[in-house]
Motif scaffolding. Structure first.
Motif, PDB file in Angstrom:
ATOM      1  N   ILE A  16       0.606  -1.228   0.055  1.00 10.73           N
ATOM      2  CA  ILE A  16      -0.097  -0.073   0.303  1.00 10.73           C
ATOM      3  C   ILE A  16       1.217   1.114   0.339  1.00 10.73           C
ATOM      4  N   PHE A  17       2.187   1.212   0.468  1.00  9.70           N
ATOM      5  CA  PHE A  17       2.560   2.302   0.532  1.00  9.70           C
ATOM      6  C   PHE A  17       3.341   2.771  -0.849  1.00  9.70           C
ATOM      7  N   ASP A  18       3.159   1.108  -1.392  1.00  5.82           N
ATOM      8  CA  ASP A  18       4.444   1.334  -2.869  1.00  5.82           C
ATOM      9  C   ASP A  18       2.887   2.553  -3.528  1.00  5.82           C
ATOM     10  N   PHE A  91      -8.619  12.881  -4.142  1.00  9.78           N
ATOM     11  CA  PHE A  91      -8.017  11.396  -5.420  1.00  9.78           C
ATOM     12  C   PHE A  91      -8.023  10.195  -3.919  1.00  9.78           C
ATOM     13  N   ASN A  92      -8.308   8.878  -4.277  1.00 12.70           N
ATOM     14  CA  ASN A  92      -8.142   7.561  -3.754  1.00 12.70           C
ATOM     15  C   ASN A  92      -6.282   6.933  -4.014  1.00 12.70           C
ATOM     16  N   ASN A  93      -5.942   6.511  -3.568  1.00 17.74           N
ATOM     17  CA  ASN A  93      -4.293   6.163  -3.608  1.00 17.74           C
ATOM     18  C   ASN A  93      -4.063   5.330  -4.451  1.00 17.74           C
ATOM     19  N   ASP A  94      -4.707   4.823  -5.117  1.00 19.23           N
ATOM     20  CA  ASP A  94      -4.472   3.954  -5.700  1.00 19.23           C
ATOM     21  C   ASP A  94      -4.649   4.163  -7.212  1.00 19.23           C
ATOM     22  N   LEU A  95      -3.867   4.564  -8.266  1.00 22.44           N
ATOM     23  CA  LEU A  95      -4.222   5.863  -9.155  1.00 22.44           C
ATOM     24  C   LEU A  95      -2.844   5.935  -9.595  1.00 22.44           C
ATOM     25  N   GLY A 150     -15.606   9.254  -8.398  1.00 24.33           N
ATOM     26  CA  GLY A 150     -15.569   9.829  -7.007  1.00 24.33           C
ATOM     27  C   GLY A 150     -13.981   9.197  -6.673  1.00 24.33           C
ATOM     28  N   TRP A 151     -13.623   8.308  -7.548  1.00 30.06           N
ATOM     29  CA  TRP A 151     -11.445   8.247  -6.992  1.00 30.06           C
ATOM     30  C   TRP A 151     -10.797   9.342  -7.472  1.00 30.06           C
ATOM     31  N   VAL A 198      -6.440   9.381 -16.223  1.00 31.51           N
ATOM     32  CA  VAL A 198      -5.674   8.757 -15.352  1.00 31.51           C
ATOM     33  C   VAL A 198      -6.336   7.084 -14.512  1.00 31.51           C
ATOM     34  N   SER A 199      -5.675   6.106 -14.349  1.00 31.36           N
ATOM     35  CA  SER A 199      -5.933   4.595 -14.366  1.00 31.36           C
ATOM     36  C   SER A 199      -5.913   4.621 -12.973  1.00 31.36           C
ATOM     37  N   HIS A 200      -7.114   4.012 -12.231  1.00 27.90           N
ATOM     38  CA  HIS A 200      -8.066   3.630 -11.513  1.00 27.90           C
ATOM     39  C   HIS A 200      -7.205   2.035 -11.197  1.00 27.90           C
TER      40      HIS A 200
END
Length: 285
Positions: A16-18, A91-95, A150-151, A198-200
């Motif tokens: 998750i950090f990465d 933002f989500n962090n998975d972008l 929403g992401w 943006v890739s989710h």
């Protein structure tokens, strides 16, 4: 121009950090040719012990650790209130951000100065194939998962002076739907920008998060008297198995009206906005 990126994360593992670091780095690197844009990065972190572990973000990342438990809108509001930028990104962090993602949004903003809400597009999503735009560079609209994702929402910070902050009753589910109707209520247009990519990584999120899904859906009790009768129909009974989603559904429709009422009001609101009468929407939405 200063852009405040508000990123939600729960840094409980190296993966998750990465992922979060990749999100931040790609966001900035994708705009390296635009010297007019400076970034402020606000990481709203759910892991209250993050400073006690080995996950260290770069110095330019301001880590904010709320005292409260995770709530999607509450945590975004903390970021909005802390932001110094002219624009904020929710933002989500998975972008993963693609080249010139913000530059392309600012081009549309220049063309339509009164518009204050935007989303990029992920062409891997089934909701927005490239044919969706019919050769145009943007589309106005309010459909959740199509126009409003929403992401990744980009807004002028001054938008929230008009609408108020996000409704914190929405801890996760139906947050996008509430944002959509909030814009319509206050006569604000929203644009999906075709050249802002943006890739989710929604389907690729680490297994740690997947393990928590069932508990996340089920760890709430809803009084039977609060459940609308139509939920028990064959079409909607599946919601009974996802309690937090059902809770969001109930909160949303208590606020805005039953599903049929919302559909009628939203259609009327869009007509008013298209004809320059959006200021009237606050009287019936």
């Amino acid at each position: 121009m200063l852009f405040s990126a508000i990123i939600l994360s729960n840094t409980k593992s190296q993966s998750i950090f990465d992922m979060t670091l990749q999100c931040i780095e790609s966001m900035i690197a994708a705009e390296k040719d635009n010297s007019d844009v400076k970034f402020e990065v606000l990481l709203i972190e759910s892991n209250k012990q993050i400073h006690e572990v080995s996950f260290k973000f770069p110095e330019h990342v301001k880590v904010i650790i709320p005292t409260e438990d995770f709530n999607f809108h509450k945590f975004l509001n903390i970021g909005i209130k802390a932001a110094s930028g002219d624009f904020v990104g929710l933002f989500n962090n998975d972008l993963i951000f693609q080249k010139n993602w913000l530059t392309e949004i600012l081009k549309v903003k220049q063309q339509y100065p009164k518009v204050q809400s935007f989303c990029p597009v992920d062409y891997d999503s089934k909701f927005t194939p490239k044919t969706f735009f019919n050769g145009e560079n943007y589309q106005f609209g309010y459909k959740v998962r199509r126009h409003i994702v929403g992401w990744c929402i980009i807004a002028e910070k001054s938008l929230f002076d008009k609408t108020g902050l996000l409704d914190e009753r929405f801890s996760f589910f139906y947050a996008d739907d509430d944002y959509s109707l909030m814009l319509q209520k206050y006569g604000q247009q929203h644009v999906l920008v075709a050249n802002s990519e943006v890739s989710h990584l929604e389907s690729k999120v680490s297994k740690e998060l997947e393990k928590k899904k069932s508990a996340f859906f089920d760890d709430v009790e809803i009084p039977e008297k609060d459940i609308p009768r139509y939920i028990y129909t064959a079409q909607n009974r599946w919601m009974l198995e996802r309690k937090k989603l059902l809770q969001g559904h109930i909160i949303f429709h208590k606020k805005w009206g039953n599903p049929k009422t919302v559909a009628i009001k939203s259609k009327l609101a869009r007509i008013f906005i298209a004809n320059g009468l959006g200021f009237l929407n606050k009287y019936f939405l």
